[in-house]
Design an enzyme around this catalytic site. Structure first.
Site, PDB file in Angstrom:
ATOM      1  N   HIS A  66      -0.142  -3.526   2.083  1.00  0.00           N
ATOM      2  CA  HIS A  66       1.023  -2.951   1.405  1.00  0.00           C
ATOM      3  C   HIS A  66       2.296  -3.590   1.948  1.00  0.00           C
ATOM      4  O   HIS A  66       2.399  -3.865   3.146  1.00  0.00           O
ATOM      5  CB  HIS A  66       1.069  -1.435   1.615  1.00  0.00           C
ATOM      6  CG  HIS A  66       1.989  -0.718   0.673  1.00  0.00           C
ATOM      7  ND1 HIS A  66       3.343  -0.635   0.891  1.00  0.00           N
ATOM      8  CD2 HIS A  66       1.750  -0.066  -0.494  1.00  0.00           C
ATOM      9  CE1 HIS A  66       3.908   0.058  -0.092  1.00  0.00           C
ATOM     10  NE2 HIS A  66       2.956   0.408  -0.942  1.00  0.00           N
ATOM     11  N   ASP A 118      -3.244   2.417  -4.157  1.00  0.00           N
ATOM     12  CA  ASP A 118      -3.537   1.903  -5.496  1.00  0.00           C
ATOM     13  C   ASP A 118      -5.021   1.596  -5.672  1.00  0.00           C
ATOM     14  O   ASP A 118      -5.566   1.751  -6.771  1.00  0.00           O
ATOM     15  CB  ASP A 118      -2.708   0.635  -5.764  1.00  0.00           C
ATOM     16  CG  ASP A 118      -1.215   0.909  -5.729  1.00  0.00           C
ATOM     17  OD1 ASP A 118      -0.795   1.855  -6.419  1.00  0.00           O
ATOM     18  OD2 ASP A 118      -0.487   0.202  -5.013  1.00  0.00           O
TER      19      ASP A 118
END
Length: 437
Positions: free
Chosen positions: A309, A367
């Site tokens: 991320h 995600d």
């Protein structure tokens, strides 16, 4: 926020010094106040992407990417996702405190009785092609809300801003569900006041007029948690877009539309859809080794989506919660043997055990898991970003309201480092030559 100390800049060319205040928040790094930089030095700061620039003061969300910390109004995301409903978190983000039972009941009641859309607004859907992307429909329909609910658009009125927030939270799930129904040629399912917020959305999204939709509590809780984990994420691209649009005095529906348009970008809101597309590309567990080798090859364009991320340099705190939710959903629906889900779980195992991924801290992020959960719930992949927008709407409206309420807020006007032509005179058309030569 205090300014107990300052920072001194020294111009190496002439030895000139300039003092700039240092601002301290309640937590996090100090901030260099450069509001007077141009006035003092005749220079601007250069910061593409604004990754080192604080654009505002906010009390809503705090992130420490190095430590893997995410706080909504000071509360850890882990506690909120495990102990609260999405609407409790909405109340918290909008008002600064978690609601007492009676206040929560009033808040939920208001939202429940604003879920229905103006009947003429449903006609807007017929103006889109059936194969239109749901996000394109959302941009149009959410933007049109201001044409139907213009009775409360005085942004200087707290009462009007609160009503807009209620309408946005109530109506966006209806719009999201209708966007899906329209693109697949199925009749709209109208909201039912007897259902909870998430039950109602699933009824509108997955139900049909031929039979009663019976919500599964495990799936309801899973989606509720997804919405909580996506509710806000500080000054990200779409939230900053909402704030910038709002700084001009634009109405909240227009501002949210700008956020939806920004979220639509593949680099922002399309990550969980990209995860599913990646899994479909890999196809089978037997192909994993091949694609892992491609992912490790810096000269190969293939990338594993849903790992690592930009903000979290360690473990994404939302991912741990989504991982547990993911396994709960797969168990409830008996999907552990589904080829795509088996593939996803094997990728997860490798990422958590392989030295390459551990060294580079490429852990599965929120995600990765949310894409798997949404697919298991029966949500089509082209709706994933719209689902993201539904969860993030409360963060957008909370930041918009905070900005409008700030007496120091001013219209956004980023500067630039100009690298184009210097002043020149316009030649006559006969003297311009051939520009293609």
């Amino acid at each position: 926020m205090n300014t107990e100390h300052s920072f001194t800049l020294i111009d190496d060319s002439n030895g000139s010094t300039y003092k700039l205040p240092m601002l301290s928040g309640t937590v996090g790094p100090d901030v260099l106040d450069i509001q007077t930089l141009y006035k003092q030095t005749g220079m601007f700061a250069y910061d593409p992407g604004f990754t080192s620039t604080a654009s505002c003061t906010s009390t809503i969300t705090y992130i420490d990417g190095e430590a893997g910390v995410l706080l909504y109004r000071g509360y850890p995301i882990e506690q909120l996702a495990e102990q609260c409903t999405f609407l409790e978190v909405c109340y918290l983000l909008l008002n600064g405190e978690l609601p007492p039972k009676a206040e929560l009941e009033k808040f939920v009641d208001k939202i429940t009785h604003h879920t229905l859309l103006h009947d003429q607004l449903t006609d807007f859907f017929n103006g889109f092609r059936r194969d239109a992307h749901p996000m394109a429909i959302m941009v149009g329909v959410v933007g049109a809300l201001s044409a139907f609910y213009h009775d409360a658009l005085d942004i200087s009125s707290k009462e009007h801003r609160d009503l807009c927030a209620i309408r946005i939270l109530a109506k966006i799930p209806t719009i999201v569900a209708m966007s899906h129904k329209y693109t697949v040629g199925l009749p709209f399912m109208y909201p039912q006041n007897k259902l909870t917020y998430v039950e109602n959305f699933l009824h509108m999204m997955l139900g049909n007029p031929c039979e009663e939709y019976i919500p599964n509590p495990v799936l309801v809780r899973a989606l509720d948690r997804i919405l909580i984990l996506h509710a806000d994420h500080e000054q990200n691209a779409s939230t900053s877009t909402v704030r910038l649009a709002g700084s001009s005095g634009a109405n909240p529906y227009a501002c949210l539309t700008s956020g939806i348009a920004c979220l639509w970008g593949a680099a922002h809101g399309g990550a969980n859809e990209a995860v599913l597309n990646m899994l479909l590309k890999i196809g089978d567990v037997s192909n994993i080794d091949h694609y892992i080798k491609k992912a490790k090859d810096k000269n190969d364009p293939f990338r594993l989506m849903g790992f690592g991320h930009r903000v979290y340099k360690n473990y994404d705190p939302r991912a741990k919660l989504m991982r547990a939710t993911c396994h709960e959903v797969l168990t409830e629906l008996d999907l552990h043997d589904d080829p795509i889900f088996k593939l996803a779980l094997e990728l997860e195992r490798i990422a958590l055990e392989d030295d390459y991924f551990i060294e580079k801290k490429l852990y599965p992020n929120v995600d990765f898991y949310s894409g798997i959960v949404l697919k298991a719930l029966g949500i089509p992949s082209n709706m994933f970003t719209a689902m993201f927008a539904m969860g993030r709407s409360v963060g957008w409206i909370a930041h918009w309201d905070e900005m409008i309420s700030d007496p120091k807020q001013k219209i956004g006007r980023p500067r630039q480092l100009y690298a184009g032509a210097t002043r020149r005179d316009v030649p006559s058309i006969t003297d311009r030559g051939d520009v293609s030569a």
